[in-house]
Design a protein around this motif. Structure first.
Motif, PDB file in Angstrom:
ATOM      1  N   LEU A 179       0.385  -1.229  -0.272  1.00 29.75           N
ATOM      2  CA  LEU A 179      -0.119   0.481  -0.191  1.00 29.75           C
ATOM      3  C   LEU A 179       0.966   1.264   0.244  1.00 29.75           C
ATOM      4  N   LEU A 180       1.670   1.470   1.214  1.00 30.39           N
ATOM      5  CA  LEU A 180       2.784   2.072   0.931  1.00 30.39           C
ATOM      6  C   LEU A 180       3.104   2.621  -0.802  1.00 30.39           C
ATOM      7  N   LEU A 181       3.732   1.189  -1.797  1.00 30.06           N
ATOM      8  CA  LEU A 181       4.430   1.809  -2.761  1.00 30.06           C
ATOM      9  C   LEU A 181       3.350   2.456  -3.650  1.00 30.06           C
ATOM     10  N   SER A 233      15.448   3.044  -8.575  1.00 27.84           N
ATOM     11  CA  SER A 233      15.753   1.866  -7.217  1.00 27.84           C
ATOM     12  C   SER A 233      14.474   1.363  -6.493  1.00 27.84           C
ATOM     13  N   ASP A 234      13.057   1.962  -7.014  1.00 25.92           N
ATOM     14  CA  ASP A 234      11.529   1.569  -6.445  1.00 25.92           C
ATOM     15  C   ASP A 234      11.032   0.406  -6.839  1.00 25.92           C
ATOM     16  N   LEU A 235      11.868  -0.113  -8.083  1.00 26.98           N
ATOM     17  CA  LEU A 235      12.063  -1.431  -8.939  1.00 26.98           C
ATOM     18  C   LEU A 235      12.047  -2.518  -8.142  1.00 26.98           C
ATOM     19  N   GLY A 236      13.188  -2.545  -7.285  1.00 27.18           N
ATOM     20  CA  GLY A 236      12.975  -3.854  -6.279  1.00 27.18           C
ATOM     21  C   GLY A 236      12.014  -4.195  -5.833  1.00 27.18           C
ATOM     22  N   ASN A 237      11.671  -2.727  -5.146  1.00 19.98           N
ATOM     23  CA  ASN A 237      10.539  -2.863  -4.240  1.00 19.98           C
ATOM     24  C   ASN A 237       9.341  -3.359  -4.582  1.00 19.98           C
ATOM     25  N   VAL A 238       8.994  -2.897  -5.844  1.00 17.48           N
ATOM     26  CA  VAL A 238       7.675  -2.677  -6.466  1.00 17.48           C
ATOM     27  C   VAL A 238       7.616  -4.497  -6.734  1.00 17.48           C
ATOM     28  N   ARG A 239       8.850  -4.596  -7.292  1.00 18.59           N
ATOM     29  CA  ARG A 239       8.843  -6.896  -8.082  1.00 18.59           C
ATOM     30  C   ARG A 239       8.618  -7.776  -6.320  1.00 18.59           C
ATOM     31  N   ALA A 240       9.240  -6.519  -5.449  1.00 19.74           N
ATOM     32  CA  ALA A 240       9.529  -7.741  -4.494  1.00 19.74           C
ATOM     33  C   ALA A 240       7.641  -7.927  -3.789  1.00 19.74           C
ATOM     34  N   ALA A 241       6.963  -6.672  -3.583  1.00 21.00           N
ATOM     35  CA  ALA A 241       5.457  -6.743  -3.166  1.00 21.00           C
ATOM     36  C   ALA A 241       5.437  -7.177  -3.938  1.00 21.00           C
TER      37      ALA A 241
END
Length: 943
Positions: A485-487, A507-515
């Motif tokens: 939800l944060l992303l 740098s957001d890409l890794g977080n988006v993929r993990a989420a």
């Protein structure tokens, strides 16, 4: 670059050799130590250059003497004297450092690691805007200087080097240092790519491509990378390959074999086992093995002790090592096997309990954890896991909660993000900041400055351990949901920002993929996942990850269910699916289905902004597939909707494009220029669109300008577009610009400039693997060959290209290329085949309700009919009359002039009167510019 002859490395005159503190400049015949010139005799310098050229190889005395004294005879004693002088100048043997060694009975060998590179500039400079992305180099790195120099030399010589070692051994630290050491050698073209954040092997190549800025226009990512890198001398540092070993190995081998100027430095816990790989196992930091007679000063010369004491001081320990404490420190370093990360973790506790307290806890806890650890794990990994557990267990409960909740972040994250994830209940931001500060001090969380702001990250080994604890705590689902939800909120906010400065960070890409991975692996996350994909689609397209965008959107639509149908989320997903598929998978029926469904949802929601945007996508799709009348209807719908939304500019441009392809050139120019006036000097392309914006409106405008007799103005617009760097960021956009501008120069008969643009287009298509433009580029090359007297070759290319365009349903220029094919066939004497080709093109054009080039097709048919024997003059006259009449109705003065010229030639051939030249004169008189174009010259020759 250096050349190799046998075992001898010939240094390029522009290169410099670096070893230890020395830099050797062969051409300048100079050697420096730490930037200061070293006094050395001429013969000693000659010997040094020769030995450095053959570093690592024993050079016989006879070979040295014959090379250096080729024309005279000298005794061996002279050589020994110069070797002695050389060693003295280098300080050989001082502090145990050796450069030149004697091999009994054989000769001499230069044994220090040598790094070869360009003197002032590397052979290949980095691409414009290239940023290496290397993490900061440590100010001090104990015990690794020689390794870094050796690995740098190996990277230059062997091209593919893998640093092997256990977790925490310092592979990344050394790789970063090597990357920094080689920046000058590669002219800054060094790119650091961290793979730790990836869990899907299928994304390895795409991540590398995205990091390098290679847009993914085809499903074959390796092909795109190969095309992009094949002519670049670059160093790629691939960090943390072990969990994606097969995918990383496949990528590394492909690039090694297919991109000969690419150098690779990888880190992994196991070898890639691919062709060309040179593996180096990174050992532990050296520790004392026997402390008998060693005091505090002596043990501090060992790298493991240095690291331990430096980290202990950083943890708050302010003491000085005493001789009494030496055995304790040495035993700690020995038991921790000299693993840097383990030493840092252990040392972080010295600030709390001192050396005695740390040693006592180490004795108790490590023994227990070793006994119950995973027996199959390597010893160093057991030690590292034990220390991580020990560190975690020693935290206050609030710190444990914070650490395990922050483990959902991949890579760096700001404090604001940490607040959204870690704070619950009455836990305040101040308390969180205090806990995070404690975690930083205990080496469980790192902090750095990025773009002027503080960002945090967990070491990957710590993150994995903390994630396991998060799952055990029962908080994994809840925390992962908050992360998603944060992303989503961050990306939705970014999407509201218009223009090129929107805050999408790679740098957001890794977080988006993990989420997203969590969302679609848990039924609890499906709703959040669909919303996150809808928000992330624009970022994925901005980063060139078109195929990945399409894949996530389809997965989201599959799990969305009835509850999400008809919502804004579905609307965004349908739009993203259509746009991503249109430019990668082709103009297929599923693209139109997605656009139609998206329009239905937009209208049901009353979302006029989305409706206009989807109408533009549909307009583009219909133009690309040849449904010109349908595209005009869509443009007219858009104009009606735009009155209530203010999106008048896009509607004007759509109307201009559709009127042009339908053959209404005056209206086309009117709408295009109206939109350009409203847009002002700059206007961004619509969201998620590869077709739109001011540049594309200008491109379309060149066609009506040419057809309406304004060839000079069309040339001015084309040059303006070619000089506009802002509009050249997307490779697909650049291809479209080159296609339209090349046509302007062909029209004007400027064959050299047309050839130059065509070469640029072909190179661009291959570099970025833009399959959708490959057929167009081939057809344009064939067309130019026909125009410049090479019809046989041109026809072969055109026939092949037309089949390709038909297979991809790219109908934008198919009749233009069919016309060129007919011209080429006629030039080769294949008149009936030429007539067959032009008749087929006329049928296609009429089937579309008439097209902008139908007058030219009819003119060409009349000209071909006039070449028959016997000539059917009635058929010729009827066809040419239809051509000139249609040209007048379309407002295409250029087609009218070209047809009138053909009619005049035919009448003069038949011995006709002067009425035809008078008619040609009247049409010619309407032109006020472009007087030196081939059409006007041809007409003038008949007057």
């Amino acid at each position: 670059m250096s050349g190799v002859r046998g075992d001898r490395v010939e240094m390029d005159p522009a290169e410099v050799a670096t070893f230890g503190p020395f830099r050797l400049f062969p051409t300048a015949r100079r050697i420096e130590r730490d930037g200061v010139a070293v006094e050395i005799g001429g013969r000693a310098l000659d010997i040094l250059i020769e030995l450095v050229n053959q570093a690592g190889r024993v050079v016989s005395k006879a070979e040295l003497m014959s090379t250096l004294w080729a024309d005279i005879t000298v005794v061996e004693g002279v050589l020994r004297t110069h070797i002695y002088n050389l060693r003295r100048a280098l300080g050989d043997g001082v502090g145990g450092v050796r450069y030149v060694t004697s091999v009994a009975g054989r000769g001499y060998c230069f044994v220090a690691p040598v790094v070869r590179g360009a003197n002032e500039e590397a052979a290949s400079v980095a691409p414009s805007g290239w940023k290496h992305g290397l993490p900061p180099r440590l100010a001090r790195m104990a015990g690794r200087d020689d390794v870094v120099r050796m690995l740098a030399a190996q990277v230059l010589e062997h091209r593919s080097v893998t640093i092997l070692g256990a977790a925490g051994i310092g592979k990344t630290t050394v790789a970063v240092a090597v990357g920094h050491a080689l920046l000058d050698d590669f002219g800054g073209a060094v790119r650091f790519i961290e793979l730790a954040a990836l869990s899907d092997p299928a994304l390895v190549a795409a991540t590398v491509a995205s990091t390098l800025g290679v847009p993914m226009q085809t499903d074959d990512v390796l092909e795109s990378l190969e095309a992009f890198l094949k002519d670049k001398r670059v160093l790629l540092v691939l960090d943390n390959c072990e969990h994606l070993i097969d995918a990383a190995a496949s990528l590394a081998e492909h690039l090694f074999l297919r991109a000969p100027r690419v150098h690779l430095l990888t880190t992994s816990r196991e070898a890639l086992r691919v062709e060309g790989e040179h593996a180096h196992r990174l050992g532990p930091l050296e520790s004392p093995t026997d402390i008998v007679g060693m005091n505090a000063d002596a043990v501090q010369t060992f790298p493991a002790v240095q690291v331990f004491l430096e980290r202990a001081a950083a943890s708050g320990w302010s003491g000085d090592l005493t001789d009494v404490e030496v055995p304790m420190v040495v035993e700690t370093c020995r038991r921790l096997d000299g693993v840097p990360l383990a030493l840092e973790l252990a040392a972080s506790f010295v600030g709390q309990g001192g050396l005695q307290g740390m040693a006592a806890v180490l004795d108790d806890r490590l023994r227990l954890l070793w006994q119950h650890g995973r027996r199959t794990a390597p010893p160093r990994q057991q030690t590292l896991n034990a220390l991580t557990a020990w560190s975690y267990d020693g935290l206050a409960e609030r710190e444990r909660i914070v650490l395990r909740r922050l483990a959902v972040f991949v890579g760096t994250f700001p404090f604001e993000g940490a607040k959204a994830i870690a704070i619950e209940g009455d836990y305040s931001a101040e308390s969180l900041a205090e806990s995070m500060s404690e975690l930083v001090g205990k080496s469980l969380l790192s902090a750095a400055v990025d773009d002027g702001a503080i960002v945090y990250r967990l070491l990957e080994t710590t993150r994995v351990y903390a994630l396991e604890r998060l799952a055990e705590s029962g908080e994994l689902e809840r925390t992962s949901l908050r992360h998603a939800l944060l992303l989503t909120e961050r990306l939705e906010h970014a999407n509201e920002v218009r223009g090129p400065e929107r805050p999408h960070r790679r740098s957001d890409l890794g977080n988006v993929r993990a989420a997203l991975k969590w969302c679609f692996s848990s039924t609890e996350g499906h709703t959040a996942g669909t919303r996150l994909v809808a928000a992330a689609a624009r970022m994925l397209l901005d980063l060139g990850l078109v195929n990945e965008c399409n894949r996530w959107c389809r997965q989201a639509l599959d799990v969305m269910g009835d509850s999400g149908a008809g919502t804004l989320v579905e609307l965004r997903l349908q739009e993203a699916v259509a746009v991503s598929a249109m430019f990668t998978r082709g103009n297929r029926d599923d693209v139109r289905l997605a656009l139609t469904r998206g329009l239905a949802v937009a209208r049901a929601l009353g979302d006029r902004d989305h409706e206009v945007r989807l109408l533009e996508h549909l307009n583009t799709f219909l133009v690309r597939t040849g449904d010109y009348r349908g595209s005009l209807e869509v443009a007219e719908q858009s104009a009606r909707v735009a009155k209530s939304t203010g999106a008048v500019i896009a509607a004007e441009w759509m109307l201009g494009r559709s009127h042009h392809v339908c053959g209404n050139q005056a209206l086309a120019q009117e709408h295009l220029e109206a939109g350009l006036r409203l847009a002002g000097p700059s206007s961004e392309a619509p969201t998620m669109s590869f077709a739109g914006g001011r540049t594309h409106a200008l491109l379309t405008l060149t066609r009506p300008l040419l057809l309406r007799g304004q060839a000079d103005r069309a040339l001015s617009v084309a040059r303006q577009i070619l000089n506009d760097e802002v509009g050249q960021k997307q490779p697909a956009d650049r291809c479209l610009q080159l296609v339209y501008c090349e046509a302007v120069f062909v029209w004007r008969g400027e064959w050299g400039e047309a050839q130059r643009l065509l070469d640029m287009l072909t190179e661009h298509v291959e570099r970025y693997s833009l399959a959708s433009y490959r057929g167009v580029a081939t057809a344009l090359r064939g067309q130019l060959m026909v125009k410049t007297g090479r019809p046989e070759e041109g026809c072969c290319l055109l026939q092949s290209a037309l089949l390709t365009l038909e297979a991809t349903r790219n109908a934008t220029l198919d009749t233009v290329f069919a016309s060129a094919l007919a011209e080429g066939l006629a030039a080769t004497g294949s008149l009936e085949e030429a007539l067959g080709a032009v008749d087929a093109a006329i049928d296609v054009a009429k089937g579309r309700g008439g097209t902008w080039d139908l007058p030219e097709l009819l003119r060409l048919k009349g000209s071909l009919l006039a070449s028959r024997s016997p000539v059917d003059t009635r058929a010729v006259d009827e066809t040419l009359s239809a051509a000139i009449e249609l040209a007048r109705r379309q407002g295409a003065l250029a087609w009218e002039l070209r047809t009138a010229t053909t009619i005049a030639r035919e009448r003069l051939r038949r011995g006709g009167g002067t009425d035809v030249p008078r008619e040609l004169m009247a049409i010619y008189a309407k032109f006020t510019e472009g007087m030196e174009t081939p059409d006007l010259q041809a007409a003038r020759s008949l007057l």
